[in-house]
Design a protein around this motif. Structure first.
Motif, PDB file in Angstrom:
ATOM      1  N   MET A 140       0.839  -1.208   0.000  1.00 18.97           N
ATOM      2  CA  MET A 140       0.000   0.000   0.000  1.00 18.97           C
ATOM      3  C   MET A 140       0.871   1.255   0.000  1.00 18.97           C
ATOM      4  N   PRO A 141       0.439   2.263  -0.689  1.00 14.75           N
ATOM      5  CA  PRO A 141       1.188   3.528  -0.644  1.00 14.75           C
ATOM      6  C   PRO A 141       1.017   4.170   0.726  1.00 14.75           C
ATOM      7  N   ALA A 142       1.901   5.089   1.043  1.00  8.30           N
ATOM      8  CA  ALA A 142       1.781   5.814   2.307  1.00  8.30           C
ATOM      9  C   ALA A 142       0.523   6.671   2.272  1.00  8.30           C
ATOM     10  N   GLU A 143      -0.136   6.776   3.444  1.00  4.79           N
ATOM     11  CA  GLU A 143      -1.284   7.697   3.550  1.00  4.79           C
ATOM     12  C   GLU A 143      -0.975   8.670   4.667  1.00  4.79           C
ATOM     13  N   LEU A 144      -0.916   9.952   4.316  1.00  7.62           N
ATOM     14  CA  LEU A 144      -0.529  10.973   5.291  1.00  7.62           C
ATOM     15  C   LEU A 144      -1.691  11.947   5.447  1.00  7.62           C
ATOM     16  N   HIS A 145      -1.986  12.289   6.692  1.00  7.22           N
ATOM     17  CA  HIS A 145      -3.059  13.247   6.946  1.00  7.22           C
ATOM     18  C   HIS A 145      -2.497  14.390   7.779  1.00  7.22           C
ATOM     19  N   HIS A 146      -2.868  15.602   7.393  1.00  6.97           N
ATOM     20  CA  HIS A 146      -2.282  16.782   8.038  1.00  6.97           C
ATOM     21  C   HIS A 146      -2.568  16.838   9.537  1.00  6.97           C
ATOM     22  N   ASP A 147      -3.605  16.128   9.985  1.00  2.00           N
ATOM     23  CA  ASP A 147      -3.934  16.133  11.409  1.00  2.00           C
ATOM     24  C   ASP A 147      -2.993  15.262  12.235  1.00  2.00           C
ATOM     25  N   ALA A 148      -2.312  14.341  11.576  1.00  2.00           N
ATOM     26  CA  ALA A 148      -1.467  13.410  12.324  1.00  2.00           C
ATOM     27  C   ALA A 148      -0.307  14.165  12.969  1.00  2.00           C
ATOM     28  N   PRO A 149       0.053  13.807  14.204  1.00  2.00           N
ATOM     29  CA  PRO A 149       1.115  14.553  14.910  1.00  2.00           C
ATOM     30  C   PRO A 149       2.481  14.448  14.224  1.00  2.00           C
ATOM     31  N   ASP A 150       2.709  13.342  13.520  1.00  2.00           N
ATOM     32  CA  ASP A 150       4.024  13.166  12.892  1.00  2.00           C
ATOM     33  C   ASP A 150       3.987  13.531  11.396  1.00  2.00           C
ATOM     34  N   PHE A 151       3.006  14.348  10.997  1.00  2.00           N
ATOM     35  CA  PHE A 151       2.814  14.615   9.574  1.00  2.00           C
ATOM     36  C   PHE A 151       4.071  15.174   8.894  1.00  2.00           C
ATOM     37  N   ASP A 152       4.678  16.187   9.508  1.00  2.00           N
ATOM     38  CA  ASP A 152       5.855  16.810   8.877  1.00  2.00           C
ATOM     39  C   ASP A 152       7.010  15.820   8.762  1.00  2.00           C
ATOM     40  N   ILE A 153       7.221  15.060   9.822  1.00  2.00           N
ATOM     41  CA  ILE A 153       8.309  14.078   9.813  1.00  2.00           C
ATOM     42  C   ILE A 153       8.052  13.013   8.751  1.00  2.00           C
ATOM     43  N   ALA A 154       6.795  12.560   8.678  1.00  2.00           N
ATOM     44  CA  ALA A 154       6.466  11.512   7.704  1.00  2.00           C
ATOM     45  C   ALA A 154       6.633  12.040   6.274  1.00  2.00           C
ATOM     46  N   PHE A 155       6.225  13.289   6.050  1.00  2.00           N
ATOM     47  CA  PHE A 155       6.358  13.838   4.701  1.00  2.00           C
ATOM     48  C   PHE A 155       7.831  13.993   4.329  1.00  2.00           C
ATOM     49  N   ASP A 156       8.633  14.484   5.267  1.00  2.00           N
ATOM     50  CA  ASP A 156      10.067  14.630   4.976  1.00  2.00           C
ATOM     51  C   ASP A 156      10.714  13.277   4.691  1.00  2.00           C
TER      52      ASP A 156
END
Lengths: 434, 434
Positions: free
Chosen positions: A1-17
């Motif tokens: 599965m591809p990554a699913e990132l949601h802006h509400d998640a606390p680790d959003f910035d880290i996960a996106f980076d």
């Protein structure tokens, strides 16, 4: 599965980076091997090329058959179907028109101190173009690499393209003909890069080498850099698609998979402010993957490197684009201009829902050789400028030298460079200003 | 003694090629050492910078004193003599004016098919500038590297400059202030390059690094390339002076020695069609060498790398310039424009006998960071473009997509890229063109 990132998640910035910084390419350590091949070609010339081509491509060449003959090119081109020929001609024409606008202007002016200055652009004497063999032998890539060199005015365009088991892609030869390539050699790998950089009895060396290749080609390009110029060494391809509510998930899925089908290391990221659209697009991708001919590649790319990112709003999407500096950025939104104005870093931007990246990959006109792996923070796509260089020009009259020379002498003294100063002061002493 | 080449000699071409191709620099193999330092800084951040700076520069820093304070800069600048301040200000102003003309233009147009396209230039977010320490700490180099970045519009300019034993060059600080440098760190070597590329708790990473340095700095720049952009890695400096009969040997000697005094690896070549002038200039160089402060360096450079070349005529001189592609080319001849028109490859051309290279090194306006070691065949001097990048823009209307999309789909099919084709054909099916 591809990554699913949601802006509400606390680790959003880290996960996106993590998503955009992941090293997607297995770095094969082929540098020593490439170095040995380069040394071999420098020492043994054509004989090395013939021996290495027999070994890697399983074909027997002679110094006479290293180069693809005009008759062979004519025959291959004659067999190209009319529709493909017309499409390639349209693409070549449009790419040439686009790149002609990039020709830089010379400048020359004289300032108040009487100093005349400016610059002059000139093309490289000879460009070398690498074209991969096998399934990655893309005629569109020939057009995109060769036409800027021709538009720049390079008098000589030498192309190398391996032909494993003797298989030649007629469309590649047609693309070369349409691009003004002056000679084609059926060699590849590090040995072809060495031949372009250092020359052999048959191949006259070039000044600048462009074009994509495998790990050996990339390592060889890094090695010959400095002796000749090279284009950038590209990483795996990537697209970021920003979409707002109301976009068609089927189209977005096709756009994402158009990137994923290139390579398992390719990266496709959807960024949207509509969570439902993200989910719908994810499902549309799964449906599409079931029917694609290159499913194995596309599915692996999507699973390992793909992502569905839900953002608060489009301003946040623009911020993510600036962090990712994507090679390709599609803005499938109602007001793409407003969004594009917020983007500082991207190789190419595709504006609006009727502009799939594939249009730019082939026929629109802009170059499809673009900075990857966040290099759009500091680098540009391939252009006419990559095959030209600028010589600055300067002329002082005796009066102009009298006006600004003393400052030069002062700075030379402060840097302890006596002869620098003397080269100015001797002239000031020798030439009384009228 | 410098080499003496005469066009009548049977081995003239071979001797000239040997002269310009000789590897003048001892290549110190410091790559492993640079790699270890980079890894150290990436792992240990400021602590590594402080430890390495204590080791190499013999000064004790803290995270707070890594950065040179504004008060320290103010105090150093206040002590700069008025003449030097005025000269540096003149240089900064003229360099800024010259480089402002290099700002590239954006483009946007719509063609007959209804396809809108063009490009947009944007600056890098942050530029990093390396300034060597000790005797090679040149304020002119600060101006030449920093001002193009500022003119490009880079919002942030971070400078690193080692201060061995705590010695700071006030002129370097003044040059930084005049160039719009936003922060200065007293670190150098591979550790400074690592800090600029990867950042530490104190230093925010940059996107592009420019500026000259020693072998460790060069190796570190090569290593971090790809993670950030770098300028070219410069070799030893060089000048070719072409002079015709009637030129002043004393001036030519000063010009040749202005290059030779930089570095024992520097190269100064006189090319003339007047054998007597060659001999006179050789004698003038010997006289000048007897009185120069940097005689040891200049004499070694002249002896090992210098040359007096006698040619048949100026056309032959131009041909030699094109083979050498010199970093600096002085045309001390009666008709420099006619000669310049025959030159295709040179970093910078200085026209006529009143234009010593030193004028361009300091105050004229053009950049003094120029391609060395024959790289002017394919590369240009530093410019505003080095701190900007181009994003291409593309927009198709449904009608434009209908006009050129089918050709893209044809080419996608020929390359076996199904999703590329689908991304176009699904749109063509979905959007009936009015």
């Amino acid at each position: 599965m591809p990554a699913e990132l949601h802006h509400d998640a606390p680790d959003f910035d880290i996960a996106f980076d993590a998503l955009i910084s992941a090293k997607r390419e297995a770095s094969e350590d082929v540098d020593a091997s490439a170095a040995a091949i380069i040394a071999d070609v420098r020492e043994n010339g054509d004989a090395a090329l013939i021996r290495l081509t027999e070994k890697f491509d399983r074909i027997s060449l002679t110094p006479e058959t290293l180069r693809v003959s005009e008759a062979e090119i004519d025959a291959a081109i004659a067999a190209v179907p009319a529709a493909e020929r017309a499409a390639l001609e349209l693409a070549a024409d449009r790419i040439a028109v686009f790149h002609a606008r990039q020709r830089p202007e010379d400048a020359r002016w004289t300032d108040d101190a009487g100093v005349e200055m400016g610059w002059r652009w000139t093309p490289v004497d000879a460009a070398g173009l690498y074209v991969p063999g096998g399934t990655a032998s893309y005629p569109s890539s020939v057009l995109m690499n060769a036409i800027p060199a021709r538009v720049a005015g390079a008098p000589r365009l030498a192309m190398v393209a391996p032909t494993p088991d003797g298989v030649v892609n007629p469309l590649v030869l047609l693309a070369a003909r349409l691009s003004g390539v002056s000679e084609i050699y059926r060699i590849g790998g590090a040995q072809a890069i060495a031949a372009l950089a250092y020359g052999t009895a048959t191949i006259v060396p070039v000044d600048k080498i462009a074009g994509p290749g495998n790990a050996w080609v990339a390592a060889a390009k890094r090695r010959v850099f400095g002796h000749v110029g090279i284009d950038s060494v590209a990483g795996p391809s990537e697209v970021m698609v920003i979409a707002d509510a109301g976009q068609d998930p089927e189209l977005l899925a096709a756009d994402l998979m158009a990137q994923a089908e290139h390579d398992v290391a390719a990266q496709s990221i959807l960024v949207t402010d509509d969570a439902a659209l993200a989910a719908d697009t994810g499902r549309a991708v799964e449906r599409l993957l079931r029917r694609m001919s290159r499913t194995a590649i596309a599915a692996a790319s999507w699973r390992d490197n793909g992502a569905l990112v839900v953002v608060r709003d489009l301003a946040q999407a623009a911020a993510l684009a600036n962090r990712a500096a994507p090679e390709h950025l599609e803005l499938c939104v109602a007001d793409p201009d407003a969004l594009a104005a917020q983007v500082r870093h991207a190789g190419a931007i595709f504006l609006g829902p009727s502009t799939p990246e594939a249009l730019g990959d082939y026929v629109a006109g802009p170059n499809h050789v673009l900075p990857t792996s966040r290099a759009a923070r500091y680098a540009s796509g391939l252009s006419v400028l990559d095959f030209m260089k600028r010589t600055t020009l300067l002329r002082a009259t005796p009066a102009a030298l009298a006006a600004i020379g003393p400052a030069a002498a002062t700075l030379a003294a402060s840097e302890g460079l006596e002869a620098h100063g003397l080269s100015v002061t001797r002239r000031l002493a020798a030439e009384p200003v009228a």
